[in-house]
Design a protein around this motif. Sequence first.
Motif, PDB file in Angstrom:
ATOM      1  N   VAL A  38       0.824  -1.204   0.000  1.00 11.57           N
ATOM      2  CA  VAL A  38       0.000   0.000   0.000  1.00 11.57           C
ATOM      3  C   VAL A  38       0.860   1.257   0.000  1.00 11.57           C
ATOM      4  N   PHE A  39       0.321   2.303  -0.623  1.00 11.12           N
ATOM      5  CA  PHE A  39       0.918   3.632  -0.514  1.00 11.12           C
ATOM      6  C   PHE A  39       0.361   4.225   0.770  1.00 11.12           C
ATOM      7  N   VAL A  40       1.231   4.784   1.592  1.00 12.72           N
ATOM      8  CA  VAL A  40       0.785   5.490   2.792  1.00 12.72           C
ATOM      9  C   VAL A  40       0.854   6.973   2.454  1.00 12.72           C
ATOM     10  N   ILE A  41      -0.321   7.603   2.405  1.00 14.22           N
ATOM     11  CA  ILE A  41      -0.420   9.006   1.995  1.00 14.22           C
ATOM     12  C   ILE A  41      -0.845   9.848   3.185  1.00 14.22           C
ATOM     13  N   ASN A  42      -0.063  10.894   3.435  1.00 14.17           N
ATOM     14  CA  ASN A  42      -0.362  11.785   4.552  1.00 14.17           C
ATOM     15  C   ASN A  42      -0.993  13.073   4.013  1.00 14.17           C
ATOM     16  N   PHE A  43      -2.167  13.394   4.533  1.00 13.44           N
ATOM     17  CA  PHE A  43      -2.836  14.653   4.208  1.00 13.44           C
ATOM     18  C   PHE A  43      -2.661  15.537   5.427  1.00 13.44           C
ATOM     19  N   ASP A  44      -1.565  16.289   5.422  1.00 18.40           N
ATOM     20  CA  ASP A  44      -1.156  17.091   6.570  1.00 18.40           C
ATOM     21  C   ASP A  44      -2.248  18.018   7.066  1.00 18.40           C
ATOM     22  N   ARG A  45      -2.855  18.709   6.149  1.00 21.43           N
ATOM     23  CA  ARG A  45      -3.857  19.713   6.513  1.00 21.43           C
ATOM     24  C   ARG A  45      -5.044  19.097   7.243  1.00 21.43           C
ATOM     25  N   ASP A  46      -5.454  17.896   6.831  1.00 23.18           N
ATOM     26  CA  ASP A  46      -6.596  17.221   7.456  1.00 23.18           C
ATOM     27  C   ASP A  46      -6.170  16.319   8.610  1.00 23.18           C
ATOM     28  N   LYS A  47      -4.852  16.258   8.856  1.00 22.16           N
ATOM     29  CA  LYS A  47      -4.320  15.350   9.873  1.00 22.16           C
ATOM     30  C   LYS A  47      -4.873  13.933   9.666  1.00 22.16           C
ATOM     31  N   MET A  48      -4.704  13.469   8.426  1.00 21.76           N
ATOM     32  CA  MET A  48      -5.247  12.180   8.035  1.00 21.76           C
ATOM     33  C   MET A  48      -4.196  11.377   7.281  1.00 21.76           C
ATOM     34  N   THR A  49      -4.223  10.065   7.480  1.00 22.41           N
ATOM     35  CA  THR A  49      -3.360   9.162   6.728  1.00 22.41           C
ATOM     36  C   THR A  49      -4.253   8.185   5.991  1.00 22.41           C
ATOM     37  N   LEU A  50      -3.957   7.995   4.710  1.00 17.52           N
ATOM     38  CA  LEU A  50      -4.738   7.097   3.875  1.00 17.52           C
ATOM     39  C   LEU A  50      -3.806   6.008   3.355  1.00 17.52           C
ATOM     40  N   ARG A  51      -4.297   4.782   3.342  1.00 14.98           N
ATOM     41  CA  ARG A  51      -3.532   3.671   2.782  1.00 14.98           C
ATOM     42  C   ARG A  51      -4.272   3.180   1.543  1.00 14.98           C
ATOM     43  N   VAL A  52      -3.597   3.247   0.407  1.00 14.79           N
ATOM     44  CA  VAL A  52      -4.210   2.859  -0.872  1.00 14.79           C
ATOM     45  C   VAL A  52      -3.421   1.691  -1.443  1.00 14.79           C
ATOM     46  N   GLY A  61      -8.449   6.668  -8.866  1.00 13.65           N
ATOM     47  CA  GLY A  61      -8.322   8.011  -9.418  1.00 13.65           C
ATOM     48  C   GLY A  61      -7.119   8.782  -8.912  1.00 13.65           C
ATOM     49  N   MET A  62      -6.238   8.102  -8.175  1.00 13.60           N
ATOM     50  CA  MET A  62      -5.042   8.768  -7.664  1.00 13.60           C
ATOM     51  C   MET A  62      -4.163   9.163  -8.853  1.00 13.60           C
ATOM     52  N   ARG A  63      -3.650  10.391  -8.809  1.00 11.87           N
ATOM     53  CA  ARG A  63      -2.836  10.873  -9.926  1.00 11.87           C
ATOM     54  C   ARG A  63      -1.714  11.771  -9.432  1.00 11.87           C
ATOM     55  N   ARG A  64      -0.779  12.033 -10.323  1.00  4.92           N
ATOM     56  CA  ARG A  64       0.300  12.976 -10.024  1.00  4.92           C
ATOM     57  C   ARG A  64      -0.293  14.381  -9.943  1.00  4.92           C
TER      58      ARG A  64
END
Length: 165
Positions: A38-52, A61-64
């Motif tokens: 999985v990619f571990v993505i940190n959304f700093d502003r929302d204080k959220m971590t997403l695993r895709v 729909g994840m994109r550059r």
Amino acid sequence: MAKKLPFGTGDFVVYPTHGVGLITSVEKQAIAGFELEVFVINFDRDKMTLRVPIGKAGTAGMRRLSTRKEMHSALSTLRGRARVRRTMWSRRAQEYEAKINSGNPVSIAEVVRDLYPNVGQPDRSYSERQLYEAALDRLVREFAAVEKIDHGAATERLAKVLEAA
């Protein structure tokens, strides 16, 4: 042979329903008896971590980040005339929500452009204000990441584009 990943640690990516995030790592996780990368993505502003899951990144729909040219296209959209259809607000709100969640900067810019004329209006509904702020925030975050400037500077630059329109 290791397969080439579409994104890597340290890349900024856009996840349609959450906006701009930073890939902090690629991990193996055991989920329901299966081992997934999985990619571990940190959304700093929302204080959220997403695993895709890596295999689902494209279909999710994840994109550059947008290119400068794509972002310029979004800014051109902001300069255009607002196109507000005369349908019921609930229908328009659904369409605006879908555009915001598409992750497409031009679609998001359309929402900002269409809702901007009512920004200072006292009779503006709560849901209209929420949609405008969500679209503007999403656009500002990607613009800031593309231009490598801070959130405040990006907000100011987009505000100037809107005021000039």
